[in-house]
Design a protein around this motif. Structure first.
Motif, PDB file in Angstrom:
ATOM      1  N   ILE A  23       0.823  -1.204   0.000  1.00  0.00           N
ATOM      2  CA  ILE A  23       0.000   0.000   0.000  1.00  0.00           C
ATOM      3  C   ILE A  23       0.859   1.258   0.000  1.00  0.00           C
ATOM      4  N   LEU A  24       2.027   1.219   0.668  1.00  0.00           N
ATOM      5  CA  LEU A  24       2.907   2.384   0.689  1.00  0.00           C
ATOM      6  C   LEU A  24       3.423   2.697  -0.713  1.00  0.00           C
ATOM      7  N   VAL A  27       0.548   4.420  -2.596  1.00  0.00           N
ATOM      8  CA  VAL A  27       0.356   5.805  -2.155  1.00  0.00           C
ATOM      9  C   VAL A  27       1.471   6.695  -2.699  1.00  0.00           C
ATOM     10  N   THR A  28       2.714   6.198  -2.648  1.00  0.00           N
ATOM     11  CA  THR A  28       3.842   6.980  -3.171  1.00  0.00           C
ATOM     12  C   THR A  28       3.683   7.234  -4.665  1.00  0.00           C
ATOM     13  N   ARG A  30       0.900   7.389  -6.338  1.00  0.00           N
ATOM     14  CA  ARG A  30      -0.173   8.365  -6.531  1.00  0.00           C
ATOM     15  C   ARG A  30       0.297   9.782  -6.204  1.00  0.00           C
ATOM     16  N   VAL A  31       1.173   9.910  -5.206  1.00  0.00           N
ATOM     17  CA  VAL A  31       1.711  11.230  -4.869  1.00  0.00           C
ATOM     18  C   VAL A  31       2.499  11.796  -6.045  1.00  0.00           C
TER      19      VAL A  31
END
Length: 393
Positions: A23-24, A27-28, A30-31
């Motif tokens: 998941i990290l 998220v990264t 997507r950032v």
């Protein structure tokens, strides 16, 4: 070069996200996708406005708005189909085709300007960190408030911290020659009015899609696929009406066109406030098309075009960037705003109702839709101040 670099960053982030196992990592990815698209959207509009004369910028805004608004209006339908066929990883991979095409066309067609010694400007690091701190506090605080996990004293402290950061940011940016956030642009009344409408527009564009999907699935009881089909006509209408909106802005006073769009959107959402499980799907589709297709469609070209016409030519790029920031800020805030209104009304309705939870939930969705309609109505006041006389030189 900056446009091409950010396209490459978007492509790399899409690959990382598509193959991510944690998941990290997602998220990264997507950032970095969001950061790249922040640059791309501003640079694309700058290029369009540089290519079009000022009297035709409404049409340029329509071209830009087509891509900006088409994604959230058709996204729920297309993403549902993509996930059903190829799985969630395809959400990262499918946009890469368009990004690769854009990269090729940018390399072949975009002009390249040599960097001159006078073109370099110092980066406003202090302004950057203040903006980041303000946004983290704003969104983090709103998220915790939505979950009702903060005691009153901590909530008061967060509000005070937001106020301090905002005042500090404005004071710093007003004094800097090369400010990250050009707050001095708000001295121009027409730009100021356009900026407020852009903020509401961001809330309406992204928030309405979020609310309608929940309303139809959780409240009315439709499946995700049927919900997507009900929302699809609004995306098709948007494609057809955006060129019309551009011509209207180039022909008629912008404040009248934008006000008309706000009235259409407000009326549709207030109408959704009277919907129920017995309402025909065609009525839902018509109301959604009136708001997200017709209302937002004729508004998009007028906002940036009017805001930049009200500024001196030297401030056009700063104006475009600021309008984009406010529009994205409204979009980012919209899910939290929608859920805060919904949960507030759900608590009130549950306490007052003797019926089932579903009835209270449906009533809360109706009231939230009405609340969004009232937000559009309030935006009419700044929209009426978007009256252009003569653009500054």
């Amino acid at each position: 070069n900056l446009f091409i670099i950010n396209l490459a960053v978007f492509l790399a982030a899409s690959l990382v996200g598509g193959f991510g196992q944690h998941i990290l990592t997602l998220v990264t990815a997507r950032v970095f996708q969001g950061a790249a698209m922040g640059f791309i959207s501003v640079l694309a509009l700058m290029g369009l406005y540089a290519a079009y004369p000022i009297e035709h910028r409404g049409r340029a805004g329509a071209l830009f708005g087509l891509g900006m608004a088409l994604a959230p209006t058709t996204g729920p339908t297309l993403s549902g189909i993509i996930i059903e066929i190829w799985g969630w990883r395809a959400i990262f991979f499918v946009p890469m085709a368009m990004a690769l095409l854009s990269l090729f066309l940018s390399w072949r067609l975009l002009p390249r300007h040599e960097k001159t010694p006078t073109s370099s400007k110092p980066f406003d690091w202090l302004g950057f960190f203040l903006v980041v701190a303000f946004l983290i506090t704003l969104f983090g605080g709103a998220s915790w408030l939505q979950q009702r996990q903060w005691p009153p004293l901590l909530s008061i402290f967060t509000l005070l911290l937001l106020a301090v950061l905002l005042v500090w940011l404005v004071m710093i940016e007003r004094r800097r020659e090369h400010a990250l956030l050009a707050v001095n642009l708000f001295r121009y009344p027409v730009f100021n009015a356009s900026a407020w409408v852009a903020l509401v527009y961001g809330v309406g564009l992204w928030g309405s899609g979020y609310l309608i999907a929940l309303y139809l699935q959780d409240g009315v009881g439709l499946s995700a696929f049927v919900t997507g089909m009900v929302m699809l006509p609004s995306g098709l209408a948007l494609c057809l009406l955006l060129p019309l909106g551009g011509r209207l802005i180039d022909t008629y006073p912008a404040h009248r066109v934008v006000t008309l769009g706000l009235v259409f959107s407000a009326s549709a959402f207030i109408g959704l406030g009277f919907g129920s499980a017995a309402t025909p799907l065609m009525v839902f589709a018509a109301l959604i098309t009136l708001s997200r297709g017709l209302g937002l469609g004729i508004m998009i070209p007028g906002l940036d075009a009017t805001a930049t016409r009200a500024l001196p030519a030297a401030l056009m790029n700063e104006g475009i960037a600021t309008m984009n920031f406010l529009r994205q800020l409204g979009g980012a805030m919209s899910p939290t705003i929608i859920m805060l209104i919904y949960e507030w009304r759900l608590g009130v309705n549950n306490a007052a109702s003797t019926e089932t939870d579903l009835s209270a939930a449906m009533l809360s969705y109706q009231q939230t839709a009405t609340g969004l309609g009232l937000i559009f109505l309030l935006a009419i006041f700044p929209a009426m101040k978007m009256r252009l006389s003569t653009a500054p030189a």
